[in-house]
Write a protein that holds these residues in place. Structure first.
Motif, PDB file in Angstrom:
ATOM      1  N   TYR A 129      -7.248  25.955  16.691  1.00 12.38           N
ATOM      2  CA  TYR A 129      -6.111  26.327  16.452  1.00 12.38           C
ATOM      3  C   TYR A 129      -4.591  26.171  17.870  1.00 12.38           C
ATOM      4  CZ  TYR A 129      -1.455  28.722  15.189  1.00 12.38           C
ATOM      5  OH  TYR A 129      -0.674  28.831  14.645  1.00 12.38           O
ATOM      6  N   SER A 157      -5.831  35.492  21.923  1.00  9.91           N
ATOM      7  CA  SER A 157      -6.255  35.033  20.564  1.00  9.91           C
ATOM      8  C   SER A 157      -6.440  35.456  19.727  1.00  9.91           C
ATOM      9  CB  SER A 157      -6.480  33.513  20.914  1.00  9.91           C
ATOM     10  OG  SER A 157      -8.014  33.150  21.683  1.00  9.91           O
ATOM     11  N   PRO A 177      -9.255  28.723  19.776  1.00  2.00           N
ATOM     12  CA  PRO A 177      -7.448  28.097  19.888  1.00  2.00           C
ATOM     13  C   PRO A 177      -7.336  27.934  21.331  1.00  2.00           C
ATOM     14  CG  PRO A 177      -8.914  30.182  19.566  1.00  2.00           C
ATOM     15  CD  PRO A 177     -10.090  29.289  19.779  1.00  2.00           C
TER      16      PRO A 177
END
Length: 270
Positions: A129, A157, A177
């Motif tokens: 992400y 994260s 991420p």
């Protein structure tokens, strides 16, 4: 004459440890030598006449293993380090004299936690992400904090929960991420002193992509002179909803090294 700093200490301090415990076999980037710890001498191997005995240790480690800080010498682009320094000429006698970790001054600065999953109403972010500029701005506004020049900004994260799982934390097939080039440029524009995250490479790693491309490292270390702190433990700060704190970090004073293991602390009044 009173000393405000000593008065604050006397009033009591609450400290949150942001560093990972160094253990043999802990997850790390495959690009770096592993951490190893052994005891050359154990109790009983040699005893003094009075029955006393001493044990001692030996460690070997890469400087980018566990919670660590990247010096500006860590990354080059087109043969250049930060400020246009020649990456080859800067390595004199096998040491990075100009931008080695010995040039990083002890960090005693205002720190901020940007808790992205909490802002988005998620337990954790998924692998691969990208934390966008909109995510960063939204989180800053939601937490009612202001990023000021010279701050140290730490980005959670939730991926740090996987540290004890080993390979899952490295995130090869899943990705990891984090911010990417755009997020790095935005935070650099705020004139921060250092950035950190709870992930293995600080920035977003795409699924299956590994460490093939690290654009945020280029933006921060080479173009902006901003230090990067990786593999932080940010869960304690998140659980206590501590978003602003006094940040303490002192790298090992290793002459010419490209990084150093660190044990950062977040300090607030008790």
């Amino acid at each position: 004459m009173t000393n405000p700093l000593l008065e604050a200490v006397a009033g009591g301090l609450h400290t949150v440890d942001l560093g990972r415990q160094l253990r043999v076999g802990m997850p790390q980037s495959p690009n770096h030598p592993q951490f190893w710890h052994t005891l050359p001498r154990r109790h009983g191997d040699m005893e003094r006449a009075d029955g006393g005995s001493a044990a001692n240790d030996m460690i070997t480690t890469g400087t980018h293993v566990g919670t660590h800080i990247d010096a500006l010498a860590h990354v080059s682009q087109d043969g250049k380090l930060y400020g246009g320094a020649d990456a080859g000429a800067s390595c004199l006698g096998g040491k990075y004299v100009e931008h080695g970790v010995h040039t990083i001054e002890p960090m005693l600065r205002r720190g901020l936690l940007l808790d992205i999953p909490s802002y988005k109403g998620l337990p954790d972010l998924e692998g691969g992400y990208e934390i966008t500029i909109e995510d960063l701005k939204g989180c800053i506004e939601a937490q009612s904090v202001e990023v000021r020049p010279g701050d140290v900004v730490l980005i959670r994260s939730g991926w740090g929960k996987k540290f004890d799982e080993g390979a899952a934390y490295v995130g090869g097939p899943t990705g990891v991420p984090g911010i990417s080039e755009a997020g790095a440029q935005y935070l650099a524009s705020l004139d921060v002193h250092a950035l950190g995250a709870d992930t293995i490479a600080f920035e977003m790693l795409p699924a299956g992509g590994g460490h093939a491309q690290l654009p945020a490292h280029r933006v921060l270390l080479v173009e902006s002179g901003i230090y990067i702190i990786e593999a932080l433990d940010l869960e304690g700060l998140a659980e206590q909803a501590i978003h602003e704190f006094f940040f303490v970090l002192v790298p090992l004073n290793i002459f010419g090294a490209t990084g150093s293991p660190v044990r950062p602390l977040a300090v607030v009044p008790a």
